[in-house]
Design a protein around this motif. Structure first.
Motif, short mmCIF file in Angstrom:
data_model
loop_
_atom_site.label_atom_id
_atom_site.label_comp_id
_atom_site.label_asym_id
_atom_site.label_seq_id
_atom_site.Cartn_x
_atom_site.Cartn_y
_atom_site.Cartn_z
N PHE A 192 -2.69 -61.57 14.02
CA PHE A 192 -2.11 -61.04 15.34
C PHE A 192 -0.71 -61.60 15.73
O PHE A 192 0.26 -60.98 16.00
N SER A 206 2.12 -60.89 13.71
CA SER A 206 2.48 -59.44 13.52
C SER A 206 3.64 -59.25 14.99
O SER A 206 4.27 -58.12 14.80
N LEU A 207 3.62 -60.24 15.67
CA LEU A 207 4.65 -60.21 16.82
C LEU A 207 6.01 -60.51 16.00
O LEU A 207 6.31 -61.21 15.22
N PHE A 235 1.29 -53.33 14.45
CA PHE A 235 0.35 -53.53 13.37
C PHE A 235 -0.86 -53.78 13.59
O PHE A 235 -1.36 -54.56 14.54
N HIS A 270 -4.32 -60.15 27.09
CA HIS A 270 -3.45 -59.55 25.80
C HIS A 270 -2.57 -58.73 26.19
O HIS A 270 -1.25 -58.70 25.71
N VAL A 284 1.48 -59.18 25.25
CA VAL A 284 2.25 -58.27 24.34
C VAL A 284 3.14 -57.77 25.26
O VAL A 284 4.38 -57.52 24.81
N LEU A 303 -2.87 -52.39 21.73
CA LEU A 303 -1.71 -53.13 21.84
C LEU A 303 -0.34 -53.03 20.76
O LEU A 303 0.57 -53.06 21.06
#
Lengths: 223, 298
Positions: free
Chosen positions: A77, A80-81, B81, B97, B101, B143
């Protein structure tokens, strides 16, 4: 380097580990309170307990923020940022070091302050400073091991080496002639030996962190 | 569909027991690629290279005009992703979260995120560790979608989902497809899911791309012919035969190059064509893999 991203990642790690960080405060304060007993044994006990709290929190935080990220599969996770390995590595080092440095600075300054008091054994100041910096070095070693190996085993080995190393090196430093000769005196004496050891320890910090960046830059797989 | 969104050119990556071998493919903007392969075929490695998370040993990868992995930060700004083995932080809530994000992506669309919350029946104040597997996948998808990526990379997102959750996830993906500028790479070993949403198909096996085509072309070219052969006749040599089954008198031929002309060729050789069966994507995939494995044993 995207510093805003690094800041976000640091805050993220602190938020996710806030109970561990906050939990260490009463433990540290309880250890400090022992000094109030006013005896030399209490002082020693307090310093030992404080060191345990600092190293324990440092090691635990380093493990949780680096090893667990892979173990619990949150690394996918994170990676992926839109962040680079540089920002990720810098954030992990800073998140861990800052949390360690705050109590470390307070306790080291406190211990040195106590030794500055009239009637205290001032000769212990160089040795105390050396041991305080030694703790900083071992924490950097644990952080480096966590980031580089990303494994529980690798980090545990680093923690064991650090615990063992701090005792062995403490013993060795205390028996170096340039240190032991002045340790129990009433005067502070910064012998060349003490200064060399202290400088070498300080040099280890950027060396370990630089090595971490170098090895991270050579990695081809981040998942 | 003019610009190339993803371009792999001669990409290889060697591991001690696996080789991703000379992968080349172009994915035009707006297309939906179904990336099919058995477990361990190389799907995830290919996707990790695409995301810049694994560095290829040779070859070049370009994603949205950015060279990977060198320029991955810029590329990942526009990529969403979701991977089957990706987890969110169990101790944090979905709301945390979302806010985390959102702080990273300038294109985060809160209204769309709220809409997805309702559609997926997710509660933002719930901690991730309290969510079911299906809810976690939906949370990850939320997300990934809410920052409105130009490229959506989904690595086995429907694996392990119950039929209802799978349907909901696929339905949302179908809705996302309405944006014709958004490119999607959907990896799965579930051919049914892939068949529903993809317009292009790539098969990967043992680290090699063994087929890469428009879905309709692929489905049109593959046929199973059921023949009746009189005792005197011999099995006709047809183009693209990958499998011969059935019996001597009632052979069943699988071809990857079906053409109506094949039928007259069969008749000319004395064979009667009893039936021409279309094949599902799964049947095509299995036949393709098996025929190649027979030609090139491991």
């Amino acid at each position: 380097m995207n510093y805003a991203m690094v800041r976000r990642l640091i805050l993220k790690d602190w938020y996710l580990n806030r109970w561990l960080i906050l939990g260490s405060v009463p433990a540290g304060l309880a250890a400090l309170a022992i000094i109030l007993i006013g005896k030399f044994v209490a002082l020693l006990l307090s310093i030992i307990l404080l060191c345990m709290v600092i190293i324990g929190v440092g090691a635990q935080l380093a493990t949780v923020t680096t090893v667990n990220e892979r173990k619990e599969q949150t690394l996918a996770f994170m990676m992926s940022l839109p962040l680079s390995w540089r920002e990720y590595t810098a954030a992990k080092i800073l998140a861990n070091l800052i949390i360690f440095l705050i109590p470390w600075l307070i306790i080291s300054a406190g211990a040195l302050g106590v030794l500055w008091l009239p009637g205290a054994t001032h000769g212990l100041i160089p040795f105390t400073a050396i041991m305080a910096v030694e703790m900083l070095v071992t924490t950097c070693l644990i952080i480096a091991a966590g980031l580089i190996t990303e494994s529980q085993a690798g980090t545990t080995v680093a923690i064991l080496c650090s615990s063992l190393g701090i005792n062995i090196l403490g013993f060795v430093f205390a028996h170096l002639r340039g240190i032991s000769a002045y340790m129990w005196g009433q005067q502070v004496h910064w012998s060349p030996t003490a200064l060399i050891v202290l400088l070498a320890e300080f040099a280890m910090v950027p060396l370990l962190l630089g090595l971490t960046f170098f090895i991270q830059s050579r990695k081809t797989d981040f998942l | 569909m003019s610009e190339v969104c993803v371009r792999f050119q001669g990409v290889s990556k060697k591991y001690p027991h696996f080789l991703l071998d000379n992968i080349s493919l172009d994915l035009p903007e707006g297309s939906i690629l179904g990336f099919i392969g058995a477990n361990g075929a190389g799907k995830s490695t290919t996707i990790r290279i695409l995301m810049g998370l694994v560095r290829q040993d040779s070859g070049t990868v370009e994603v949205l005009g950015h060279a990977m992995p060198a320029d991955q930060v810029a590329a990942k700004q526009k990529i969403g992703f979701v991977s089957e083995d990706m987890r969110l932080y169990g101790a944090a809530t979905l709301a945390w979260h979302m806010s985390f994000v959102a702080s990273i992506y300038p294109d985060w669309n809160q209204a769309y995120a709220d809409k997805l919350l309702r559609r997926f029946d997710l509660k933002p104040q719930q901690k991730i560790k309290g969510l079911s597997h299906g809810q976690r996948v939906k949370a990850a998808l939320l997300l990934a979608l809410a920052h409105q990526p130009r490229l959506l990379v989904l690595d086995e997102p429907t694996t392990g989902l119950d039929p209802v959750a799978r349907r909901e996830v696929l339905a949302e993906l179908m809705a996302v497809l309405a944006d014709e500028h958004r490119t999607i790479l959907f990896s799965s070993h579930n051919t049914l899911d892939v068949e529903q949403i993809s317009d292009r198909i790539a098969f990967i096996d043992r680290g090699r791309i063994i087929a890469f085509d428009e879905k309709e072309d692929l489905l049109d070219r593959w046929r199973r012919l059921r023949l009746v052969l009189p005792p005197s006749a011999v099995l006709p040599q047809l183009p693209g035969i990958v499998e011969v089954g059935g019996s001597d008198r009632l052979p069943v031929l699988t071809t990857s190059q079906f053409d109506p002309a094949v039928l007259s060729l069969c008749k000319d050789r004395g064979a009667t064509v009893q039936a021409v069966d279309s094949m599902t994507l799964e049947e095509i995939f299995v036949a393709n893999v098996q025929s190649r494995r027979e030609l090139q044993p491991a």
